[in-house]
Motif scaffolding. Structure first.
Motif, PDB file in Angstrom:
ATOM      1  N   VAL A  37      17.294  -0.437  -2.440  1.00 50.10           N
ATOM      2  CA  VAL A  37      16.424   0.523  -1.745  1.00 50.10           C
ATOM      3  C   VAL A  37      16.430   1.857  -2.486  1.00 50.10           C
ATOM      4  CG1 VAL A  37      16.180   1.918   0.344  1.00 50.10           C
ATOM      5  CG2 VAL A  37      16.554  -0.546   0.526  1.00 50.10           C
ATOM      6  N   SER A  58      12.959   2.631  -4.212  1.00 52.02           N
ATOM      7  CA  SER A  58      12.178   3.686  -3.546  1.00 52.02           C
ATOM      8  C   SER A  58      11.940   4.871  -4.484  1.00 52.02           C
ATOM      9  CB  SER A  58      12.878   4.138  -2.260  1.00 52.02           C
ATOM     10  OG  SER A  58      14.162   4.672  -2.537  1.00 52.02           O
ATOM     11  N   TYR A  59      12.963   5.256  -5.229  1.00 48.59           N
ATOM     12  CA  TYR A  59      12.762   6.355  -6.173  1.00 48.59           C
ATOM     13  C   TYR A  59      11.899   5.900  -7.349  1.00 48.59           C
ATOM     14  CZ  TYR A  59      15.790   9.623  -3.784  1.00 48.59           C
ATOM     15  OH  TYR A  59      16.299  10.486  -2.847  1.00 48.59           O
ATOM     16  N   SER A 116      13.369   8.681   1.149  1.00 48.06           N
ATOM     17  CA  SER A 116      14.101   7.631   0.448  1.00 48.06           C
ATOM     18  C   SER A 116      15.604   7.827   0.608  1.00 48.06           C
ATOM     19  CB  SER A 116      13.731   7.626  -1.044  1.00 48.06           C
ATOM     20  OG  SER A 116      12.374   7.316  -1.224  1.00 48.06           O
TER      21      SER A 116
END
Length: 317
Positions: free
Chosen positions: A83, A87-88, A120
């Motif tokens: 994640v 996400s980044y 995030s």
């Protein structure tokens, strides 16, 4: 098994990359080179978004591995890492695409980008909370210092800060790719010592993918990783340092990233308030270009320094 995971990441990335480079060149949506600083206009037309390839290859392979689902600890470890990394990376991808579509060297505006990074970070916090990661910092010679609610502020600063630090370092062909290999290699050894085999597998696959990418990213690069790769790399390192209860280790293992970031902060403050440039150019790797160093010379020097820092970090932690 680990050798197979490494080779799988490397080969898949190396096989896919030429097709991606060809498609991006055909689309005419290519990287815009900044006018300021060293003359990199010869790189104009080089495709970006290479980080999307090694990032996706890594995530797909990791979630296909049986070891990912071995137990709840393995699954949660991989979820938190993935994640943070994904996400980044997605934020970086939006930034890269906006730059390409608008044919500009600025993509995501500052405020929405910071908001996306904050969201995030919050998602990663939830997963770390589910893993029962202690809300404290394990400091050398001191022990664990519990921060309570301020630990959430620290996690936000850590994730956003490191993702941007690696992003600032990605200014020369191959520079960040090599430094990422060294840093993730160090955390792989720390994960082995902690018997965190899920993290070991993630890192081995990612390192293989980075080697496959480096074949096309070394000077003179055929493709750049873009913010997609650089933001993901920093976020992944930040999450791993937290999961291993050794956040301070990243300040040593990732000292090159710290120096690059400090050079930008110092340069910005000194010029804004005193109209004085402390460095010929920031981030500091561009100063070495001003001194006449080639990209290969800078890469080699920074990689060796990064390797030395990683060895010291492993010795201390």
């Amino acid at each position: 098994m680990l050798v197979l995971e490494f080779l799988l990441g490397m080969v898949l990335t190396a096989v896919i990359m030429p097709t991606v480079i060809k498609k991006l060149k055909q689309s005419k949506e290519q990287a815009v080179i900044r006018v300021l600083g060293p003359d990199h206009q010869q790189k104009a037309g080089t495709p970006s978004l290479g980080g999307a390839v090694f990032g996706l290859v890594t995530l797909i392979i990791v979630f296909c591995l049986p070891s990912t689902y071995h137990d709840s600890r393995s699954l949660t470890t991989i979820l938190a890492l993935s994640v943070g990394f994904a996400s980044y990376g997605l934020i970086g991808a939006v930034d890269d695409v906006l730059k390409l579509v608008n044919h500009a060297d600025d993509g995501f505006a500052f405020k929405p980008k910071l908001l996306a990074q904050t969201v995030s970070a919050f998602l990663v916090m939830l997963l770390l909370w589910a893993m029962h990661v202690p809300a404290g910092l394990n400091l050398p010679f001191v022990g664990v210092v519990y921060l309570g609610v301020f630990y959430l502020v620290f996690l936000w600063f850590w994730l956003v800060g490191w993702s941007n630090a690696t992003n600032l370092t990605d200014g020369l062909d191959g520079l960040l790719t090599g430094l990422a290999l060294i840093a993730y290699g160090a955390y792989t050894l720390m994960a082995v010592r902690a018997e965190n085999w899920a993290m070991v597998s993630f890192n081995i696959v990612l390192m293989g993918s980075l080697v496959g990418f480096l074949l096309f990213n070394k000077p003179k690069a055929k493709i750049f990783m873009g913010d997609t790769g650089s933001l993901a790399i920093g976020a992944g390192l930040a999450v791993e340092s937290i999961q291993l209860h050794a956040v301070i280790s990243l300040l040593i293992i990732g000292l090159v990233f710290v120096i690059e970031t400090l050079s930008v902060i110092i340069q910005t403050i000194s010029y804004h308030f005193f109209k004085v440039r402390v460095f010929p150019m920031a981030p500091i790797h561009h100063s070495f270009e001003k001194f006449g160093w080639s990209e290969w010379q800078i890469d080699t020097a920074f990689w060796l320094f990064g390797l030395g820092c990683a060895l010291i970090g492993l010795w201390l932690f």
